[in-house]
Design a protein around this motif. Structure first.
Motif, mmCIF file in Angstrom:
data_model
loop_
_atom_site.group_PDB
_atom_site.id
_atom_site.type_symbol
_atom_site.label_atom_id
_atom_site.label_comp_id
_atom_site.label_asym_id
_atom_site.label_seq_id
_atom_site.Cartn_x
_atom_site.Cartn_y
_atom_site.Cartn_z
ATOM 1 N N ASP A 11 31.787 44.622 58.490
ATOM 2 C CA ASP A 11 31.940 43.617 59.724
ATOM 3 C C ASP A 11 31.653 44.413 61.047
ATOM 4 N N PRO A 12 30.249 44.193 61.253
ATOM 5 C CA PRO A 12 29.828 44.742 62.517
ATOM 6 C C PRO A 12 30.353 44.112 63.933
ATOM 7 N N ALA A 13 30.900 42.894 63.610
ATOM 8 C CA ALA A 13 31.268 42.194 64.949
ATOM 9 C C ALA A 13 32.779 42.406 65.190
ATOM 10 N N ALA A 14 33.503 43.009 64.372
ATOM 11 C CA ALA A 14 34.898 43.502 64.410
ATOM 12 C C ALA A 14 35.362 43.890 65.826
ATOM 13 N N GLY A 15 36.385 43.273 66.416
ATOM 14 C CA GLY A 15 36.702 43.632 67.706
ATOM 15 C C GLY A 15 35.601 43.254 68.873
ATOM 16 N N ARG A 16 34.898 42.380 68.693
ATOM 17 C CA ARG A 16 33.855 42.062 69.706
ATOM 18 C C ARG A 16 34.166 40.496 70.174
ATOM 19 N N SER A 17 33.694 40.359 71.417
ATOM 20 C CA SER A 17 33.715 39.027 71.902
ATOM 21 C C SER A 17 32.446 38.417 71.604
ATOM 22 N N VAL A 18 32.490 37.274 70.841
ATOM 23 C CA VAL A 18 30.978 36.886 70.686
ATOM 24 C C VAL A 18 31.194 35.180 70.577
ATOM 25 N N PRO A 19 30.313 34.549 71.552
ATOM 26 C CA PRO A 19 30.452 33.108 72.086
ATOM 27 C C PRO A 19 30.107 32.438 70.839
ATOM 28 N N CYS A 57 19.627 57.309 60.325
ATOM 29 C CA CYS A 57 19.536 56.658 61.614
ATOM 30 C C CYS A 57 19.823 55.476 61.629
ATOM 31 N N HIS A 58 19.884 54.706 60.458
ATOM 32 C CA HIS A 58 20.518 53.354 60.439
ATOM 33 C C HIS A 58 22.110 53.152 59.885
ATOM 34 N N LYS A 59 22.597 53.709 61.151
ATOM 35 C CA LYS A 59 24.132 54.116 61.151
ATOM 36 C C LYS A 59 25.194 52.792 61.222
ATOM 37 N N GLY A 60 26.020 52.890 60.595
ATOM 38 C CA GLY A 60 27.214 51.976 60.895
ATOM 39 C C GLY A 60 27.106 50.694 60.271
ATOM 40 N N ASP A 61 27.970 49.627 60.646
ATOM 41 C CA ASP A 61 27.848 48.297 60.160
ATOM 42 C C ASP A 61 26.549 47.571 60.779
ATOM 43 N N PHE A 62 26.086 48.120 61.569
ATOM 44 C CA PHE A 62 24.989 47.382 62.442
ATOM 45 C C PHE A 62 23.577 47.930 61.834
#
Length: 493
Positions: A40-48, A314-319
């Motif tokens: 879940d790369p968007a966890a904790g983010r404010s996305v419209p 280099c292609h790190k994390g959920d993003f």
């Protein structure tokens, strides 16, 4: 052979032999836990939401040719949801297209256009607008827009942002009073680029700010600008009133530079597409991935020592990006972009003027990578398999075949490809030798390449391949408002 390599091969053979159906799932779980992946790369983010009023205003601005100085190109001319948030071309054609409403393959530069040579007019591949809400550090292939003190999850909304001034390397600082986040900062620049959206009219506008200010005056009718008639200006004012929830606001207050690009950014930021099979897999649905994709995941996340491709370095994390810049020697096609007039693209060096940064480009996110091709900073690879093979073993770029490129006219800009690519490969070699580059080449079988491709396809949100699902990010062209605001009604060949 090194003992750890032998051990890695033995483990791979055990996993892939099918002796235990759960074994590969357990191996992947161990790897994803090692790298703290949640899916879940968007966890904790404010996305419209695309339904938010400001995002709706941003969509109108994004599709309107009124933001093209010569009114023949819009943001959507090169960034369309039906084409992966990009344009499906190796290299873009912005202004002076034969048919301004035709986007993607088939879009051509008209023969009477500036610097016509039959090929594309912009030197770098169009990055996708999908998931731009997930970047925290940089924008553009050379990271010439960057958050000074990036905060995870903030999308550049905290602190100052470094942006190009009079040139890419003469950078200046913008505060939150000027732009709200990284995507808003980025949106300020295509409108000032001649071949992208600015065009070549209005010669009295000599600076980037001159162009931006003129566009504000055009939409708002300020300083006596009547290029748009009164009906069109009033329609824009009503759109801004609705977008900023200010039904009594006047043009001078609402139609400002900051509001224009913040609204565009909200539309782009609403393009969040992260509901992939990979996410479902990490949430516990082990049937979400095919066996082939699981084997690809194992290769992707495994170290070189364990027989993997170590893509995760280099292609790190959920993003799936660290947002840093590296030399990967993608074949050098196109017009080139540099500060000394050659046909090479120097990448990050154009920003820092440091020769150590030559040929460095930002690591792209791999979410939805299946639909965002062609791939590479200049779109040199037209299949996902081809870019995967290159990343496994960049030395193969020495044998790059330009005839694989399907874009009409592009071969005229490939005369120096082999020589320029050799320079980039030499830089990669030197970076490896000095320890700057973490990358190693590996020899993978055709089957392993297919497994990696299958895994990459598991990072695709099904919505981005479904026009019905994407429709909410496309304006309704049949309304009086859309026609009045000259929204690009895209055609595809």
């Amino acid at each position: 052979m090194h003992r750890s390599v032998i051990a890695g091969i033995a483990v791979s053979l055990l996993i892939f032999s099918g002796c235990n159906d759960n074994e590969i799932d357990n191996e992947i779980t161990a790897l994803t836990e090692k790298y703290n992946l949640t899916g879940d790369p968007a966890a904790g983010r404010s996305v419209p939401s695309i339904d938010d009023p400001k995002a709706q205003l941003g969509m109108k601005l994004f599709y309107s040719k009124h933001l093209g100085l010569d009114m023949d190109a819009a943001c959507a001319s090169c960034h369309h949801p039906f084409l992966g948030g990009s344009d499906g071309l190796s290299l873009p054609i912005g202004v002076e297209a034969v048919d301004p409403d035709l986007i993607g393959p088939g879009r051509l530069h008209k023969s009477t256009g500036h610097a016509y040579d039959g090929g594309p007019t912009v030197p770098r591949n169009t990055p996708s607008t999908f998931n731009v809400a997930l970047f925290d550090r940089t924008q553009f292939w050379d990271a010439r827009i960057e958050s000074i003190n990036p905060v995870k999850g903030a999308n550049g909304s905290i602190g100052e942002i470094l942006v190009p001034g009079s040139s890419d390397y003469a950078r200046i600082l913008w505060t939150n009073s000027e732009v709200s986040n990284l995507p808003a900062a980025q949106a300020n620049f295509p409108v000032t680029s001649g071949p992208e959206m600015r065009g070549f009219g209005h010669p009295s506008l000599t600076t980037k700010d001159d162009v931006r200010d003129y566009l504000v005056e055009r939409l708002a009718g300020l300083n006596g600008n009547t290029e748009l008639n009164a009906t069109v200006r009033q329609t824009w004012l009503e759109a801004f009133r609705e977008g900023f929830s200010d039904p009594a606001g006047d043009a001078a207050t609402l139609i400002t530079r900051k509001n224009i690009y913040d609204a565009i950014a909200e539309y782009e930021r609403s393009q969040l597409f992260v509901e992939s099979p990979w996410k479902r897999y990490l949430k516990g649905d082990r049937s979400a991935l095919s066996d082939e994709a699981k084997r690809g995941a194992y290769l992707f996340f495994s170290s070189y020592e364990d027989g993997g491709a170590n893509c995760v370095q280099c292609h790190k994390g959920d993003f799936f990006t660290d947002e840093k810049l590296y030399v990967m020697a993608v074949p050098q096609i196109g017009l080139g972009k540099n500060h000394d007039g050659t046909t090479e693209d120097y990448g990050r060096e154009n920003v820092t003027l440091d020769s150590a940064d030559r040929y460095k480009f930002r690591v792209p996110s791999l979410l939805n990578v299946e639909v965002t091709g062609p791939w590479g900073h200049d779109g040199a690879f037209v299949t996902l398999e081809a870019i995967v093979r290159h990343m496994l073993k960049p030395e193969t770029a020495a044998d790059f075949d330009e005839t694989t490129l399907f874009q009409q006219g592009i071969l005229v800009q490939c005369q120096d490809t082999k020589e320029n690519t050799a320079h980039a490969l030499e830089q990669l070699k030197e970076n490896r030798k000095s320890g700057i580059s973490p990358h190693r080449s590996v020899d993978f079988s055709d089957e392993q390449v297919s497994e990696l491709v299958a895994f990459l396809k598991s990072l695709t949100d099904p919505c981005v391949k479904d026009r019905g699902c994407l429709d909410k990010w496309i304006p309704d062209y049949n309304t009086t408002e859309s026609k009045t605001l000259d929204l690009l009604e895209a055609k595809f060949r």
